[in-house]
Design a protein around this motif. Sequence first.
Motif, PDB file in Angstrom:
ATOM      1  N   LEU A  63      16.661  -2.687  -3.687  1.00  0.00           N
ATOM      2  CA  LEU A  63      15.853  -1.736  -4.457  1.00  0.00           C
ATOM      3  C   LEU A  63      14.749  -2.464  -5.216  1.00  0.00           C
ATOM      4  N   LEU A  64      15.114  -3.545  -5.872  1.00  0.00           N
ATOM      5  CA  LEU A  64      14.143  -4.293  -6.669  1.00  0.00           C
ATOM      6  C   LEU A  64      13.054  -4.895  -5.792  1.00  0.00           C
ATOM      7  N   GLN A  65      13.452  -5.404  -4.629  1.00  0.00           N
ATOM      8  CA  GLN A  65      12.461  -6.016  -3.743  1.00  0.00           C
ATOM      9  C   GLN A  65      11.524  -4.968  -3.151  1.00  0.00           C
ATOM     10  N   SER A  66      12.069  -3.798  -2.824  1.00  0.00           N
ATOM     11  CA  SER A  66      11.211  -2.719  -2.312  1.00  0.00           C
ATOM     12  C   SER A  66      10.193  -2.308  -3.374  1.00  0.00           C
ATOM     13  N   ALA A  67      10.674  -2.148  -4.603  1.00  0.00           N
ATOM     14  CA  ALA A  67       9.777  -1.748  -5.695  1.00  0.00           C
ATOM     15  C   ALA A  67       8.743  -2.836  -5.977  1.00  0.00           C
ATOM     16  N   ALA A  68       9.174  -4.093  -5.923  1.00  0.00           N
ATOM     17  CA  ALA A  68       8.242  -5.204  -6.170  1.00  0.00           C
ATOM     18  C   ALA A  68       7.156  -5.228  -5.105  1.00  0.00           C
ATOM     19  N   HIS A  69       7.559  -4.963  -3.873  1.00  0.00           N
ATOM     20  CA  HIS A  69       6.601  -4.935  -2.770  1.00  0.00           C
ATOM     21  C   HIS A  69       5.585  -3.810  -2.978  1.00  0.00           C
ATOM     22  N   ALA A  70       6.072  -2.655  -3.397  1.00  0.00           N
ATOM     23  CA  ALA A  70       5.181  -1.512  -3.645  1.00  0.00           C
ATOM     24  C   ALA A  70       4.210  -1.826  -4.782  1.00  0.00           C
ATOM     25  N   LEU A  71       4.722  -2.495  -5.804  1.00  0.00           N
ATOM     26  CA  LEU A  71       3.884  -2.851  -6.949  1.00  0.00           C
ATOM     27  C   LEU A  71       2.795  -3.829  -6.526  1.00  0.00           C
ATOM     28  N   LYS A  72       3.198  -4.806  -5.722  1.00  0.00           N
ATOM     29  CA  LYS A  72       2.267  -5.850  -5.287  1.00  0.00           C
ATOM     30  C   LYS A  72       1.152  -5.284  -4.420  1.00  0.00           C
ATOM     31  N   THR A  73       1.491  -4.226  -3.667  1.00  0.00           N
ATOM     32  CA  THR A  73       0.472  -3.652  -2.791  1.00  0.00           C
ATOM     33  C   THR A  73      -0.313  -2.546  -3.501  1.00  0.00           C
TER      34      THR A  73
ATOM     35  N   GLN B 129       0.610   0.241  -5.234  1.00  0.00           N
ATOM     36  CA  GLN B 129       0.984   1.664  -5.157  1.00  0.00           C
ATOM     37  C   GLN B 129       1.053   2.270  -6.554  1.00  0.00           C
ATOM     38  N   PRO B 130       0.843   3.587  -6.631  1.00  0.00           N
ATOM     39  CA  PRO B 130       0.976   4.248  -7.932  1.00  0.00           C
ATOM     40  C   PRO B 130       2.421   4.167  -8.458  1.00  0.00           C
ATOM     41  N   GLU B 131       2.559   4.341  -9.772  1.00  0.00           N
ATOM     42  CA  GLU B 131       3.876   4.175 -10.393  1.00  0.00           C
ATOM     43  C   GLU B 131       4.927   5.099  -9.791  1.00  0.00           C
ATOM     44  N   LYS B 132       4.506   6.307  -9.437  1.00  0.00           N
ATOM     45  CA  LYS B 132       5.447   7.264  -8.835  1.00  0.00           C
ATOM     46  C   LYS B 132       6.082   6.683  -7.579  1.00  0.00           C
ATOM     47  N   VAL B 133       5.257   6.033  -6.777  1.00  0.00           N
ATOM     48  CA  VAL B 133       5.749   5.446  -5.523  1.00  0.00           C
ATOM     49  C   VAL B 133       6.634   4.230  -5.822  1.00  0.00           C
ATOM     50  N   VAL B 134       6.229   3.440  -6.799  1.00  0.00           N
ATOM     51  CA  VAL B 134       7.041   2.274  -7.184  1.00  0.00           C
ATOM     52  C   VAL B 134       8.427   2.752  -7.634  1.00  0.00           C
ATOM     53  N   LEU B 135       8.453   3.812  -8.453  1.00  0.00           N
ATOM     54  CA  LEU B 135       9.738   4.339  -8.916  1.00  0.00           C
ATOM     55  C   LEU B 135      10.562   4.868  -7.744  1.00  0.00           C
ATOM     56  N   ALA B 136       9.899   5.578  -6.835  1.00  0.00           N
ATOM     57  CA  ALA B 136      10.611   6.109  -5.666  1.00  0.00           C
ATOM     58  C   ALA B 136      11.232   4.957  -4.864  1.00  0.00           C
ATOM     59  N   CYS B 137      10.496   3.864  -4.721  1.00  0.00           N
ATOM     60  CA  CYS B 137      11.035   2.703  -3.997  1.00  0.00           C
ATOM     61  C   CYS B 137      12.214   2.096  -4.755  1.00  0.00           C
TER      62      CYS B 137
ATOM     63  N   VAL C 173      13.984 -10.689  -8.022  1.00  0.00           N
ATOM     64  CA  VAL C 173      13.151  -9.754  -8.753  1.00  0.00           C
ATOM     65  C   VAL C 173      13.981  -9.281  -9.940  1.00  0.00           C
ATOM     66  N   ASP C 174      13.327  -9.214 -11.083  1.00  0.00           N
ATOM     67  CA  ASP C 174      14.045  -8.890 -12.312  1.00  0.00           C
ATOM     68  C   ASP C 174      13.884  -7.398 -12.619  1.00  0.00           C
TER      69      ASP C 174
END
Length: 235
Positions: A70-80, A82-90, A194-195
Amino acid sequence: MHELSERIATKSTLFYLGDGKVEMAQGQALLAANPGKHFLMGADPRLPPLPEKPTLIDFFKARFATTAHLLQSAAHALKTGQPEKVVLACLLHDIGVASFIRCDHGYWGAQMIEPYVDAEVSWAVRMHQALRFFPDPSVGYEYPELYIKFFGDDYKPEPYIVAEYERARNHKWYMSARLITMNDIYSFDPNARVDLNDFVDIIGRNFRQPKEGLGFDNSPSSHMWRTRMWPTRFL
Ligand SMILES: [Fe+2]
Ligand SMILES: [Fe+2]
């Protein structure tokens, strides 16, 4: 452990089904086998304790069996970017698996979070389960290599998954669910750490943490959080 020596923790039918048995713990028989004891009706002392008013972060720490994906998916979304909504969804897309069950995990996860997030976030979490099986060349998403290993090259998603995909394909939020699948990568560096702290602000802005604590706010999914808190309560 002392508390458990006084109380009987009960395995529900689901635990038995997982072992291939259609069975359930019988109250009277269990009592007879444990003279002088009562059933556990609260926290299981073998599990990490949750505070009185647990937050999403508390569940991440005490009840999600794995958080790296979960953390790595969200980190990847953040790095690319993506809007916060998508980061949270990841960040939340597989909490159904991490905290409860694999079968239909997208639906379980979406219902858990529905009262607390933007409707687009829970919709995307629900739909990523179906979309994962269908390529979208327009954004470079391919059927996962790993799924061939997991399920065999002749695996075909069930009709309900195909129908769900077709509905999602034409939905205005399609791309949010698609973005989960695009950040849903199994082959991250296993050593990459990822923290969770990196996401505390995004959670704070996008997850409406109930002041009573998850499980005690009388929402349509409060019972889902309580069950994860107390999985071995007798009732
Ligand atoms: Fe998933
Ligand atoms: Fe995933």
